[in-house]
Design a protein around this motif. Sequence first.
Motif, PDB file in Angstrom:
ATOM      1  N   GLU A  78       0.812  -1.224   0.000  1.00 15.47           N
ATOM      2  CA  GLU A  78       0.000   0.000   0.000  1.00 15.47           C
ATOM      3  C   GLU A  78       0.841   1.268   0.000  1.00 15.47           C
ATOM      4  OE1 GLU A  78      -0.503  -2.487   2.363  1.00 15.47           O
ATOM      5  OE2 GLU A  78      -2.014  -3.414   1.063  1.00 15.47           O
ATOM      6  N   SER A  79       2.155   1.151  -0.013  1.00  8.39           N
ATOM      7  CA  SER A  79       3.022   2.326   0.138  1.00  8.39           C
ATOM      8  C   SER A  79       3.010   3.198  -1.117  1.00  8.39           C
ATOM      9  CB  SER A  79       4.458   1.895   0.431  1.00  8.39           C
ATOM     10  OG  SER A  79       4.547   1.202   1.655  1.00  8.39           O
ATOM     11  N   CYS A  80       3.061   4.510  -0.886  1.00  5.20           N
ATOM     12  CA  CYS A  80       3.232   5.491  -1.961  1.00  5.20           C
ATOM     13  C   CYS A  80       4.251   6.519  -1.482  1.00  5.20           C
ATOM     14  CB  CYS A  80       1.912   6.167  -2.311  1.00  5.20           C
ATOM     15  SG  CYS A  80       2.049   7.331  -3.701  1.00  5.20           S
ATOM     16  N   PHE A  81       5.238   6.825  -2.336  1.00  3.59           N
ATOM     17  CA  PHE A  81       6.350   7.683  -1.930  1.00  3.59           C
ATOM     18  C   PHE A  81       6.387   8.999  -2.707  1.00  3.59           C
ATOM     19  CE2 PHE A  81       7.424   3.313  -0.994  1.00  3.59           C
ATOM     20  CZ  PHE A  81       7.963   3.377   0.283  1.00  3.59           C
ATOM     21  N   LEU A  82       5.264   9.353  -3.348  1.00  2.07           N
ATOM     22  CA  LEU A  82       5.246  10.546  -4.192  1.00  2.07           C
ATOM     23  C   LEU A  82       5.471  11.823  -3.397  1.00  2.07           C
ATOM     24  CD1 LEU A  82       4.823  11.718  -7.023  1.00  2.07           C
ATOM     25  CD2 LEU A  82       2.369  11.802  -6.541  1.00  2.07           C
ATOM     26  N   GLU A  83       5.009  11.865  -2.157  1.00  3.51           N
ATOM     27  CA  GLU A  83       5.081  13.104  -1.377  1.00  3.51           C
ATOM     28  C   GLU A  83       6.375  13.243  -0.581  1.00  3.51           C
ATOM     29  OE1 GLU A  83       2.812  15.343  -1.826  1.00  3.51           O
ATOM     30  OE2 GLU A  83       1.703  13.986  -3.148  1.00  3.51           O
ATOM     31  N   GLU A  84       7.286  12.304  -0.697  1.00  3.21           N
ATOM     32  CA  GLU A  84       8.530  12.395   0.066  1.00  3.21           C
ATOM     33  C   GLU A  84       9.400  13.547  -0.447  1.00  3.21           C
ATOM     34  OE1 GLU A  84       8.815  10.701   2.668  1.00  3.21           O
ATOM     35  OE2 GLU A  84       7.265   9.188   2.339  1.00  3.21           O
ATOM     36  N   ALA A  85      10.056  14.233   0.475  1.00  3.66           N
ATOM     37  CA  ALA A  85      10.980  15.299   0.094  1.00  3.66           C
ATOM     38  C   ALA A  85      12.207  14.706  -0.593  1.00  3.66           C
ATOM     39  CB  ALA A  85      11.394  16.089   1.330  1.00  3.66           C
ATOM     40  N   SER A 122      -3.024  -0.518 -19.278  1.00  2.15           N
ATOM     41  CA  SER A 122      -3.810  -1.302 -18.337  1.00  2.15           C
ATOM     42  C   SER A 122      -5.003  -0.490 -17.856  1.00  2.15           C
ATOM     43  CB  SER A 122      -2.954  -1.731 -17.143  1.00  2.15           C
ATOM     44  OG  SER A 122      -3.712  -2.431 -16.186  1.00  2.15           O
ATOM     45  N   THR A 123      -6.074  -1.186 -17.483  1.00  4.53           N
ATOM     46  CA  THR A 123      -7.226  -0.533 -16.860  1.00  4.53           C
ATOM     47  C   THR A 123      -7.172  -0.612 -15.344  1.00  4.53           C
ATOM     48  OG1 THR A 123      -8.504  -2.590 -17.033  1.00  4.53           O
ATOM     49  CG2 THR A 123      -8.706  -1.001 -18.851  1.00  4.53           C
ATOM     50  N   THR A 124      -6.135  -1.261 -14.799  1.00  2.00           N
ATOM     51  CA  THR A 124      -5.995  -1.383 -13.349  1.00  2.00           C
ATOM     52  C   THR A 124      -5.464  -0.073 -12.776  1.00  2.00           C
ATOM     53  OG1 THR A 124      -5.493  -3.729 -13.589  1.00  2.00           O
ATOM     54  CG2 THR A 124      -4.930  -2.703 -11.496  1.00  2.00           C
ATOM     55  N   PRO A 125      -6.161   0.565 -11.835  1.00  2.00           N
ATOM     56  CA  PRO A 125      -5.703   1.844 -11.295  1.00  2.00           C
ATOM     57  C   PRO A 125      -4.389   1.668 -10.517  1.00  2.00           C
ATOM     58  CG  PRO A 125      -8.004   1.442 -10.738  1.00  2.00           C
ATOM     59  CD  PRO A 125      -7.450   0.157 -11.249  1.00  2.00           C
ATOM     60  N   ALA A 126      -3.492   2.640 -10.663  1.00  2.00           N
ATOM     61  CA  ALA A 126      -2.239   2.665  -9.905  1.00  2.00           C
ATOM     62  C   ALA A 126      -1.787   4.111  -9.778  1.00  2.00           C
ATOM     63  CB  ALA A 126      -1.171   1.821 -10.583  1.00  2.00           C
ATOM     64  N   ARG A 127      -1.369   4.494  -8.575  1.00  2.00           N
ATOM     65  CA  ARG A 127      -0.932   5.862  -8.343  1.00  2.00           C
ATOM     66  C   ARG A 127       0.543   6.025  -8.687  1.00  2.00           C
ATOM     67  NH1 ARG A 127      -1.985   6.781  -2.234  1.00  2.00           N
ATOM     68  NH2 ARG A 127      -1.300   4.604  -2.208  1.00  2.00           N
ATOM     69  N   VAL A 128       0.901   7.185  -9.208  1.00  2.00           N
ATOM     70  CA  VAL A 128       2.309   7.503  -9.422  1.00  2.00           C
ATOM     71  C   VAL A 128       3.017   7.517  -8.070  1.00  2.00           C
ATOM     72  CG1 VAL A 128       3.907   9.319 -10.140  1.00  2.00           C
ATOM     73  CG2 VAL A 128       1.894   8.797 -11.537  1.00  2.00           C
ATOM     74  N   GLY A 129       4.181   6.891  -8.002  1.00  2.00           N
ATOM     75  CA  GLY A 129       4.943   6.818  -6.763  1.00  2.00           C
ATOM     76  C   GLY A 129       4.588   5.647  -5.891  1.00  2.00           C
ATOM     77  N   ALA A 130       3.611   4.834  -6.322  1.00  2.00           N
ATOM     78  CA  ALA A 130       3.144   3.722  -5.498  1.00  2.00           C
ATOM     79  C   ALA A 130       3.832   2.421  -5.884  1.00  2.00           C
ATOM     80  CB  ALA A 130       1.638   3.558  -5.628  1.00  2.00           C
ATOM     81  N   VAL A 131       3.886   1.492  -4.934  1.00  2.00           N
ATOM     82  CA  VAL A 131       4.332   0.136  -5.224  1.00  2.00           C
ATOM     83  C   VAL A 131       3.288  -0.500  -6.139  1.00  2.00           C
ATOM     84  CG1 VAL A 131       4.784  -2.140  -4.232  1.00  2.00           C
ATOM     85  CG2 VAL A 131       5.573  -0.076  -3.047  1.00  2.00           C
ATOM     86  N   PRO A 132       3.667  -0.980  -7.320  1.00  2.00           N
ATOM     87  CA  PRO A 132       2.662  -1.502  -8.244  1.00  2.00           C
ATOM     88  C   PRO A 132       2.129  -2.853  -7.806  1.00  2.00           C
ATOM     89  CG  PRO A 132       4.854  -1.788  -9.158  1.00  2.00           C
ATOM     90  CD  PRO A 132       5.022  -1.013  -7.879  1.00  2.00           C
ATOM     91  N   GLY A 133       0.849  -3.049  -8.018  1.00  2.00           N
ATOM     92  CA  GLY A 133       0.258  -4.356  -7.830  1.00  2.00           C
ATOM     93  C   GLY A 133       0.451  -5.177  -9.087  1.00  2.00           C
ATOM     94  N   PRO A 134      -0.313  -6.246  -9.262  1.00  2.00           N
ATOM     95  CA  PRO A 134      -0.208  -7.038 -10.484  1.00  2.00           C
ATOM     96  C   PRO A 134      -0.493  -6.176 -11.716  1.00  2.00           C
ATOM     97  CG  PRO A 134      -1.499  -8.193  -8.817  1.00  2.00           C
ATOM     98  CD  PRO A 134      -1.284  -6.813  -8.295  1.00  2.00           C
ATOM     99  N   VAL A 135       0.359  -6.280 -12.720  1.00  2.00           N
ATOM    100  CA  VAL A 135       0.196  -5.510 -13.952  1.00  2.00           C
ATOM    101  C   VAL A 135      -0.556  -6.380 -14.944  1.00  2.00           C
ATOM    102  CG1 VAL A 135       1.353  -4.277 -15.802  1.00  2.00           C
ATOM    103  CG2 VAL A 135       2.307  -4.243 -13.490  1.00  2.00           C
ATOM    104  N   HIS A 136      -1.784  -6.003 -15.258  1.00  2.00           N
ATOM    105  CA  HIS A 136      -2.614  -6.779 -16.170  1.00  2.00           C
ATOM    106  C   HIS A 136      -2.459  -6.205 -17.578  1.00  2.00           C
ATOM    107  CE1 HIS A 136      -4.369  -8.783 -12.741  1.00  2.00           C
ATOM    108  NE2 HIS A 136      -4.669  -7.620 -12.205  1.00  2.00           N
ATOM    109  N   GLY A 137      -1.947  -6.991 -18.470  1.00  2.00           N
ATOM    110  CA  GLY A 137      -1.697  -6.538 -19.826  1.00  2.00           C
ATOM    111  C   GLY A 137      -0.258  -6.803 -20.204  1.00  2.00           C
ATOM    112  N   PRO A 138       0.023  -6.871 -21.502  1.00  2.00           N
ATOM    113  CA  PRO A 138       1.396  -7.151 -21.944  1.00  2.00           C
ATOM    114  C   PRO A 138       2.352  -6.021 -21.564  1.00  2.00           C
ATOM    115  CG  PRO A 138       0.019  -6.534 -23.804  1.00  2.00           C
ATOM    116  CD  PRO A 138      -0.897  -6.682 -22.625  1.00  2.00           C
ATOM    117  N   VAL A 139       3.518  -6.391 -21.042  1.00  2.00           N
ATOM    118  CA  VAL A 139       4.523  -5.427 -20.604  1.00  2.00           C
ATOM    119  C   VAL A 139       5.771  -5.594 -21.465  1.00  2.00           C
ATOM    120  CG1 VAL A 139       5.852  -4.540 -18.648  1.00  2.00           C
ATOM    121  CG2 VAL A 139       3.638  -5.641 -18.258  1.00  2.00           C
TER     122      VAL A 139
END
Length: 342
Positions: free
Chosen positions: A82-89, A170-187
């Motif tokens: 659940e971690s997101c590091f976007l707001e870190e200085a 992908s249609t799976t929501p993910a925030r910038v700076g966040a630890v990604p969950g499963p990536v659905h779709g070709p990478v």
Amino acid sequence: MDGFHLNQQGSRYTIDIRLGGATADGLRRGGFRLYAYKAVACDQGGGSPLVWASGSRFERTVSLNWREDYRAFATGRPITAESCFLEEATRPVELGEVLTVGQGEHLAGADDQGEPGRIVLRNATRRALTCGLAQPSPLGCGPAPVCALPLHGQNVDVITPLQEVALAFSTTPARVGAVPGPVHGPVVLVDLTRGRFAELAYALDGGWSWDGDAASWLPAGSFAEALVRRSDPAGACDDPVTSLALWTAAPHDPWAPGDLVASGAAGTEGYRRLTSAAPFGPGGLPPVEGGRYLATYLDCCHRPRMWQVRCVPAPAPSVAHAFEKLREAPPEALRAPAGWLG
């Protein structure tokens, strides 16, 4: 082998993705987003890639542009799903620089000599922290974190920015700076180690395509490992290998050996490196520097192994060929027809 990624701080990079009108319309109607992730290498395990950029403005061509600049951060926030590091200085940092993390996760420059092409973060406290790098977003926003790495008390992390970018629609929501969950779709993993521009195409019903070795498929099980790679420890001893062979990969199966390029060599392997002590046997073609191959061999315990590798400059005159180990084949890929092992 991370030192062979020749980082040039301040350089500009571009990836163009050709969509076409029908695909661009379909992506918008389907609620897709384009996600980008930047690769690094670190001698400390347990790190995670972060969502570097996310966008949903789709034209016939989508361009990702960024400048290779770096900022560092340190925080008491642990790495969790659940971690997101976007707001870190963050603090500007240059390749070859050493930063010390003090009380309050304050980053300060140190007088120590760093390592060329790498960034060193030293934890002067006795608390476990998380550190990482941020880079300018390729979609025109401000700097965004690309990785989160454990930084233990009284320890250091040595980080190498790599010129590789993973892309996925992908249609799976993910925030910038966040630890990604499963990536659905070709990478795909775009390789910019030999140039500052790459062009790919994407079709909603056909997936990714590209010319040459500008990119490679990134299997779902190798996502985190490919984007946060372990560096070989300094002074580590390598183990002997035999029956080393190089193959091209089948176009749509990253673990299917295609044409045999060269075979018949012995060498050594480390955590992230593979070398050939002598030229390959007669009849083969010499590997091309920067080229990607499937390497098959028998390790020191005579077990079959398969890795995706990239040919890099030989580190010493005693080494005929050297390779950076990118991703190891899953167990099912080793159950191939007899004869694949060189």
